[in-house]
Enzyme design. Sequence first.
Site, mmCIF file in Angstrom:
data_model
loop_
_atom_site.group_PDB
_atom_site.id
_atom_site.type_symbol
_atom_site.label_atom_id
_atom_site.label_comp_id
_atom_site.label_asym_id
_atom_site.label_seq_id
_atom_site.Cartn_x
_atom_site.Cartn_y
_atom_site.Cartn_z
ATOM 1 N N ASN A 168 0.828 -1.207 0.000
ATOM 2 C CA ASN A 168 0.000 0.000 0.000
ATOM 3 C C ASN A 168 0.865 1.261 0.000
ATOM 4 O O ASN A 168 0.359 2.369 0.195
ATOM 5 C CB ASN A 168 -0.915 0.026 1.227
ATOM 6 C CG ASN A 168 -1.882 -1.135 1.235
ATOM 7 O OD1 ASN A 168 -2.325 -1.592 0.185
ATOM 8 N ND2 ASN A 168 -2.219 -1.616 2.415
ATOM 9 N N HIS A 181 -14.116 -1.317 6.426
ATOM 10 C CA HIS A 181 -12.953 -1.935 7.076
ATOM 11 C C HIS A 181 -13.273 -2.383 8.505
ATOM 12 O O HIS A 181 -14.092 -1.763 9.185
ATOM 13 C CB HIS A 181 -11.828 -0.887 7.113
ATOM 14 C CG HIS A 181 -10.500 -1.416 7.527
ATOM 15 N ND1 HIS A 181 -10.051 -1.371 8.825
ATOM 16 C CD2 HIS A 181 -9.519 -2.012 6.807
ATOM 17 C CE1 HIS A 181 -8.838 -1.898 8.894
ATOM 18 N NE2 HIS A 181 -8.491 -2.292 7.674
ATOM 19 N N GLU A 219 -16.168 4.387 3.274
ATOM 20 C CA GLU A 219 -14.798 4.662 2.843
ATOM 21 C C GLU A 219 -14.868 5.447 1.546
ATOM 22 O O GLU A 219 -15.904 5.448 0.875
ATOM 23 C CB GLU A 219 -14.042 3.336 2.620
ATOM 24 C CG GLU A 219 -13.924 2.538 3.904
ATOM 25 C CD GLU A 219 -13.244 1.182 3.750
ATOM 26 O OE1 GLU A 219 -12.535 0.965 2.759
ATOM 27 O OE2 GLU A 219 -13.430 0.357 4.658
ATOM 28 N N SER A 265 -10.980 -0.893 0.484
ATOM 29 C CA SER A 265 -9.639 -1.454 0.646
ATOM 30 C C SER A 265 -9.415 -2.766 -0.092
ATOM 31 O O SER A 265 -8.287 -3.090 -0.444
ATOM 32 C CB SER A 265 -9.333 -1.641 2.129
ATOM 33 O OG SER A 265 -10.283 -2.499 2.718
ATOM 34 N N ASP A 323 -13.654 7.311 5.652
ATOM 35 C CA ASP A 323 -12.297 6.785 5.833
ATOM 36 C C ASP A 323 -11.579 6.848 4.484
ATOM 37 O O ASP A 323 -11.946 6.156 3.543
ATOM 38 C CB ASP A 323 -12.393 5.344 6.360
ATOM 39 C CG ASP A 323 -11.029 4.704 6.619
ATOM 40 O OD1 ASP A 323 -9.998 5.324 6.283
ATOM 41 O OD2 ASP A 323 -11.009 3.575 7.149
ATOM 42 N N HIS A 378 -7.301 4.620 1.701
ATOM 43 C CA HIS A 378 -6.732 4.339 0.377
ATOM 44 C C HIS A 378 -6.992 5.473 -0.617
ATOM 45 O O HIS A 378 -6.725 5.320 -1.810
ATOM 46 C CB HIS A 378 -7.270 3.014 -0.165
ATOM 47 C CG HIS A 378 -6.916 1.860 0.719
ATOM 48 N ND1 HIS A 378 -5.728 1.177 0.613
ATOM 49 C CD2 HIS A 378 -7.578 1.314 1.773
ATOM 50 C CE1 HIS A 378 -5.685 0.234 1.553
ATOM 51 N NE2 HIS A 378 -6.790 0.300 2.270
ATOM 52 N N LYS A 406 -0.005 4.279 4.620
ATOM 53 C CA LYS A 406 -0.106 3.677 3.292
ATOM 54 C C LYS A 406 0.572 4.593 2.265
ATOM 55 O O LYS A 406 1.787 4.685 2.256
ATOM 56 C CB LYS A 406 -1.563 3.344 3.003
ATOM 57 C CG LYS A 406 -1.981 2.151 3.883
ATOM 58 C CD LYS A 406 -3.425 1.813 3.943
ATOM 59 C CE LYS A 406 -3.621 0.632 4.879
ATOM 60 N NZ LYS A 406 -4.985 0.445 5.320
HETATM 61 C C1 LIG Z 1 -5.444 -0.004 6.650
HETATM 62 C C2 LIG Z 1 -6.765 0.591 6.916
HETATM 63 C C3 LIG Z 1 -7.046 1.199 8.133
HETATM 64 C C4 LIG Z 1 -6.100 1.124 9.300
HETATM 65 O O1 LIG Z 1 -5.021 1.964 9.159
HETATM 66 P P1 LIG Z 1 -3.644 1.584 9.877
HETATM 67 O O2 LIG Z 1 -2.904 2.857 9.965
HETATM 68 O O3 LIG Z 1 -3.004 0.561 8.985
HETATM 69 O O4 LIG Z 1 -3.987 1.014 11.214
HETATM 70 C C5 LIG Z 1 -8.250 1.839 8.288
HETATM 71 N N1 LIG Z 1 -9.161 1.856 7.313
HETATM 72 C C6 LIG Z 1 -8.941 1.258 6.124
HETATM 73 C C7 LIG Z 1 -9.991 1.325 5.081
HETATM 74 C C8 LIG Z 1 -7.750 0.598 5.886
HETATM 75 O O5 LIG Z 1 -7.544 -0.032 4.736
#
Ligand SMILES: *Cc1c(COP(=O)(O)O)cnc(C)c1O
Length: 394
Positions: A53, A139, A185, A189, A214, A217, A248
Amino acid sequence: MTEYSNAPFDSLFFPLLEELESKHLRRSLRLLETPQGPSVSLAGKNLLNFSSNDYLGLATAPELLASFQDAAATYGVGSGASRLISGTLPPHAELETTLASFKKTEAALAFSCGYATALGTIPAIVQQNDVVILDKLSHACLVDGSRLSGASLRVFPHNDTEKLESHLRWAREKFPSARILVITESVFSMDGDLSPLKEIADIKDRYGAWLMVDEAHGIGVVGKEGRGLVDALDLGERVEIQMGTLGKALGSAGGYIAGSRTLIDWLINRCRSFIFSTSPPPASAAASTAALRLLQSPQGIARVRSLHENLAALSRLCPSRIPAPPPSAILPILLGKEETALAATAKLAEEGFFVPAVRFPTVPKNSARLRLTVTASHSHQHLADLAAALNRVL
Ligand SMILES: *Cc1c(COP(=O)(O)O)cnc(C)c1O
């Protein structure tokens, strides 16, 4: 001694692991001997890497490394305590100012990871007698945060805005004075598709609900400077809570919330994963700040552009599987059965490619897939080799 006791520990869990194995669901860790990058050494084997990522190649960018090293030399390795106990270090304050300006919000708050961000934030916003409505493919951290909040939970089928609206109608009738929080999101993801955010914002406004998005990504990927989908659609004013990760595309580590000054002040007072957790290493915060600055420079813009050029190139190379340039760096290749996906990953590894299989519980049962990610660091040759290998193996 009591008359009854638990089963002996290992004799309970060992057979459970064997059962996972027999269902092709057992997971194990493999040693990665090289940094993130287009080629890696995994368990002793050199592979072209399509699993990361680190979409912009920032995890090894000299600018981030220099900021990380400077901050470590100045402020040390660990931050010692929660910021409410022993104070905020300059790299944390600087990160939050930079984040707020990048996200065009009044304020921002940094966390140790994205998972902890969701786990603490959602229960600080809604409680028992409130309602959370979330996308089916959200997620795990969004699901867990919602459950932890004690609010009533409703799930709408992925990106199904009609069903979202019917849940909102139900919630407003049943709990007229409840707080209602819609969670989704921007880039999903495991599927790499976008949510219809404009439509979702219109609907939640009609029912007087709030929206949390969120962008784990989306940041670094969507929009010319990678500000994310909320900014690309100019929805900043209407999304109450913007969340994301610094681990990421931003190449560092940590999570964030961006929003109003009031939201951030409330979280500082009520968000348990912020209050009761040691603040992230100052060096990680400094590296994240460097990443945000880099994104807004010609070099950063060029990296985002390369990522999208690579995505378009891969689509031209595999028109049957990827008919159009994907909107994000995540390309799922659905295979169905767990063992089919594992076999495809193993076959690709034999050919020199690291393309991970994703299985239950990360995705629903029988929708196992290859989750292929493209980065700005891949060369055209890497992509051409991958396309040829996919055609041979699948
Ligand atoms: C990876 C991810 C998270 C968590 O983030 P980290 O910093 O890796 O703990 C939260 N939401 C989504 C959609 C993710 O893919």
